[in-house]
Design an enzyme around this catalytic site. Structure first.
Site, short mmCIF file in Angstrom:
data_model
loop_
_atom_site.label_atom_id
_atom_site.label_comp_id
_atom_site.label_asym_id
_atom_site.label_seq_id
_atom_site.Cartn_x
_atom_site.Cartn_y
_atom_site.Cartn_z
N LYS A 149 -2.91 -6.01 -19.02
CA LYS A 149 -2.50 -6.62 -17.75
C LYS A 149 -3.53 -7.65 -17.28
O LYS A 149 -3.17 -8.67 -16.70
CB LYS A 149 -2.32 -5.51 -16.70
N TRP B 29 -3.86 -1.55 -1.17
CA TRP B 29 -3.87 -2.77 -1.96
C TRP B 29 -4.20 -3.86 -0.95
O TRP B 29 -3.36 -4.26 -0.14
CB TRP B 29 -2.50 -3.00 -2.61
N GLU C 151 7.08 -11.62 -25.26
CA GLU C 151 6.08 -10.58 -24.98
C GLU C 151 6.68 -9.20 -24.83
O GLU C 151 6.05 -8.21 -25.20
CB GLU C 151 5.19 -10.94 -23.80
N ARG D 195 1.19 1.88 -5.95
CA ARG D 195 1.41 0.89 -4.88
C ARG D 195 0.11 0.22 -4.44
O ARG D 195 0.11 -0.69 -3.60
CB ARG D 195 2.04 1.56 -3.66
N ASN E 126 1.27 0.14 5.98
CA ASN E 126 1.59 -0.70 4.82
C ASN E 126 2.30 -1.93 5.35
O ASN E 126 3.29 -1.79 6.08
CB ASN E 126 2.49 0.08 3.86
N GLY E 127 1.81 -3.11 4.99
CA GLY E 127 2.45 -4.34 5.46
C GLY E 127 1.40 -5.33 5.90
O GLY E 127 0.21 -5.19 5.57
N HIS F 218 13.44 -34.94 -31.22
CA HIS F 218 12.22 -35.38 -31.91
C HIS F 218 11.69 -34.31 -32.85
O HIS F 218 10.53 -34.35 -33.24
CB HIS F 218 11.16 -35.77 -30.88
N CYS G 86 0.88 -1.17 0.00
CA CYS G 86 0.00 0.00 0.00
C CYS G 86 0.91 1.21 0.00
O CYS G 86 2.12 1.09 0.14
CB CYS G 86 -0.84 0.03 1.27
N LYS H 34 8.67 -14.57 -21.74
CA LYS H 34 9.09 -13.21 -21.36
C LYS H 34 9.71 -12.49 -22.55
O LYS H 34 9.41 -11.34 -22.82
CB LYS H 34 10.12 -13.23 -20.21
N GLU I 64 8.72 -20.23 -19.52
CA GLU I 64 8.53 -18.87 -18.99
C GLU I 64 9.59 -17.91 -19.57
O GLU I 64 9.28 -16.77 -19.93
CB GLU I 64 8.60 -18.92 -17.46
C1 F6R Z 1 2.84 -12.89 -18.92
C2 F6R Z 1 1.59 -12.50 -18.30
C3 F6R Z 1 0.37 -13.23 -18.68
C4 F6R Z 1 -0.47 -13.55 -17.42
C5 F6R Z 1 -1.80 -14.19 -17.83
C6 F6R Z 1 -2.62 -14.59 -16.65
O1 F6R Z 1 3.92 -12.15 -18.44
O2 F6R Z 1 1.54 -11.60 -17.50
O3 F6R Z 1 0.67 -14.37 -19.38
O4 F6R Z 1 0.26 -14.41 -16.62
O5 F6R Z 1 -2.53 -13.30 -18.62
O6 F6R Z 1 -2.94 -13.49 -15.86
P1 F6R Z 1 -3.45 -13.68 -14.38
O7 F6R Z 1 -2.33 -14.25 -13.59
O8 F6R Z 1 -3.83 -12.30 -13.93
O9 F6R Z 1 -4.62 -14.60 -14.45
#
Ligand code: F6R
Length: 624
Positions: A619, A74, A505, A27, A100-101, A521, A2, A502, A498
């Site tokens: 996001k 948050w 994207e 935050r 915050n915490g 294969h 927060c 990264k 992963e």
């Molecule tokens: C990759 C990324 C996405 C999310 C995916 C699921 O860096 O951020 O692949 O992981 O859209 O999102 P959540 O976790 O919010 O369900």
């Protein structure tokens, strides 16, 4: 995570506080509030929602006073709502606090405070602190008298009560408190949550970070864990938690305000990568030891009877969270608990094999991913019990699930998930260990082996992050390649996926993640000198097999970037070696992910990509 801010000076506090909250909104942004003290009275405004709403509320009904505190939340305990928004007040409505915490022992403190007659108005862990301070003031010995008050006795009583209250609380906190009876001071303290003091002319500030007051002063003092600041408009005194006065030096901040929000980092993603030790620490803290304590029962209402007839664990998730789910399969199955993992978007048909003995775990940072929510609904219709691992209190997923296990990573602003992933992995380790012990799959002694090592991980993460420059140098060398292959085996195979995700994207570079044993294969056909191969090759029962896969790629001209540890490096030949701290193989994904995030970040930076907001991405994906 927060954001908190406090102001004390000669001007209208609310102007500074609202301005500061806007800077701190990154935050947390689910609810917010402000309190000021004026002529011995407190004024309070709180809203559910963003700082803009609070600003409107304060414009409609202004609040006076040259001392005040404010908060943007948050949620961690209690849904986002006006009642749960800070600041929180004591029973008499005289003392007010922002935090915050996480207060880990809030449940037992609350029990005692209720018995002592305190009235609680929220579901938060924070509220216990303000009642605790009130309690300590009431029982201050000797009780304060009129003569004491005349001699400024309220301040010493307040300070003593604050000190005693923080001695009773466990967990993490950055606190700012004011008491209407002594409006000339703000008391502030820090343990495992950031706190910084801003020194102005005839006015001073406290805040979670410098961005909150950078417009007004650049002279700051960073508090360390275990330190208290007693802030007046013209002076600040510093103490340790025992009350011993300490000296602190100020520094001049050179950052601009957007850099300050990002803690001096160029992007939120880089800042969040650097917050990962805290993600792990906050997610495991208070949840592991001692194992005999029924922590899951206490925290999320889950005990042996809820899982005793479990036939298997079914995981659903998307994207990075799905990769956390894939790691979970190895972890749970290492403890002999059968586990299936599906993309939430591909779950439809799989849901036919779900029944009341299926324990479904849905993993989602946002808790709003449409595919994950749909999968959960289908599984519930088939009778499965659902546990959510999420970072977002009050999200849709938390309302649909039977049990909710929060990761405590704070808001993740960068679109590419980094610290939330480490939080998800940490949550999975905690759950898997508890499940295994409850189901008698492993002994306490074996569980303790994992617990002891897990506790060391935040330190290892910090150590690794302190060597980011080495990884940057490798990224700088490889920024012009158009294709990458990420490979590994066993529990690190999902980390290869992963790593590839990264770089795709955020750097828009073609990359594939592959199980190393599968190369022969098919994929080996595309390996040549322009296809660097990144191999996660830390100590493993399959290290020799991996070493063989690396040789195969090298023989076809590929450059090899290997992630190794001190044990495995003797087996591995590579063009570039990135060494990570050595840990148990099962826990190694927590460390091996980090170089791949940093590598992707610097490649994207060199390509001048919009790192925090990559093209075509959002996001939170709320459509199917
Ligand atoms: C990759 C990324 C996405 C999310 C995916 C699921 O860096 O951020 O692949 O992981 O859209 O999102 P959540 O976790 O919010 O369900």
């Amino acid at each position: 995570m927060c954001g908190i801010i406090g102001y004390i000076g000669e001007k209208k506090a609310s102007d500074f506080l609202i301005e500061g909250l806007k800077r701190l909104e990154y935050r947390g942004y689910d609810s917010c509030g402000i309190a000021t003290a004026d002529s011995g009275k407190l004024s309070l405004r709180r809203v559910s929602g963003r700082v803009g709403f609070l600003e409107e509320a304060v414009e409609k009904k202004p609040i006076n006073g040259a001392v005040g505190i404010a908060h943007t939340r948050w949620a961690t305990h209690g849904i986002p709502s006006e009642d749960n928004a800070h600041p929180h007040t004591d029973c008499a409505g005289e003392i007010v606090l922002v935090h915050n915490g996480i207060i880990e022992n809030y449940a037992e403190l609350k029990e005692k405070l209720l018995v002592a007659g305190h009235k609680f108005k929220s579901e938060t862990d924070t509220e216990v602190v303000i009642h605790l301070i009130e309690d300590k003031i009431k029982s201050s010995n000797p009780p304060f008298s009129t003569s004491e008050v005349e001699n400024g006795g309220f301040e010493s009583v307040f300070f003593a009560a604050f000190k005693k209250a923080i001695a009773d609380i466990e967990g993490s906190f950055a606190l700012a408190v004011i008491w209407s009876k002594c409006p000339d001071i703000i008391l502030s303290a820090r343990l495992h949550s950031p706190l910084v003091v801003g020194i102005g002319k005839d006015e001073n500030f406290v805040a979670s970070d410098v961005s909150a007051f950078l417009k007004f002063t650049r002279k700051v003092v960073f508090l360390e864990d275990g330190e208290i600041a007693l802030v007046r408009k013209n002076s600040i005194e510093y103490f340790d938690f025992a009350g011993k006065a300490i000296e602190k030096n100020s520094v001049d901040i050179k950052w601009d305000s957007s850099m300050a929000e990002k803690g001096g980092y160029k992007h939120f993603m880089l800042k969040e990568i650097h917050e990962q030790a805290e993600s792990v620490e906050n997610t495991i803290r208070g949840r592991l030891l001692p194992l005999e304590k029924d922590i899951l029962k206490k925290e999320i209402g889950l005990d042996f009877k809820d899982i005793k007839s479990l036939s298997h664990v079914q995981i659903v998730a998307c994207g990075t969270a799905y990769h956390a789910g894939l790691v979970a399969k190895y972890i749970f199955e290492n403890f002999k608990i059968p586990t299936y993992v599906d993309f939430a978007s591909e779950f439809s048909d799989r849901s036919k094999i779900i029944d009341k003995n299926t324990f479904l775990i849905a993993i989602s940072q946002s808790g709003e991913t449409a595919d994950t929510l749909c999968a959960v609904r289908e599984a519930k219709e088939s009778g499965a019990k659902v546990l959510a691992i999420t970072n977002t209190v009050g999200s849709s997923l938390t309302r649909e699930a039977d049990y909710v296990f929060y990761t405590h990573c704070g808001p993740e602003i960068g679109v590419a998930s980094t610290k939330a992933f480490l939080g998800q992995l940490s949550a999975i380790y905690v759950l898997a260990i508890h499940f295994a012990v409850m189901l008698n799959k492993i002994s306490y002694i074996e569980a303790e082996k994992y617990v002891k090592e897990l506790i060391k991980i935040p330190r290892f993460v910090k150590e690794l992050l302190s060597r980011s420059d080495e990884i940057k140098k490798v990224a700088d060398k490889y920024s012009d390649y158009e294709h990458f292959l990420f490979i590994s085996r066993y529990v690190n195979f999902p980390i290869a996926l992963e790593g590839a995700l990264k770089i795709k994207e955020i750097a828009y570079v073609h990359a594939e993640g592959y199980a190393a044993g599968e190369m022969k294969h098919g994929p080996i056909a595309i390996i040549e000198k322009n296809m660097p191969v990144i191999c996660i090759a830390t100590n493993s029962k399959v290290i020799k097999l991996l070493a063989g896969n690396i040789e195969e790629a090298m023989a076809r001209g590929a450059k090899i970037i290997a992630i190794v540890d001190e044990e495995s490096k003797k087996h591995i030949k590579a063009s570039e070696i990135i060494e990570v701290p050595k840990t148990l193989e099962m826990l190694s994904p927590l460390l091996n992910t980090i170089p791949l995030q940093i590598f992707a970040y610097y490649i994207a930076l060199n390509k001048k990509c919009d790192i925090d907001k990559p093209r075509n991405l959002a996001k939170s994906v709320t459509v199917r």
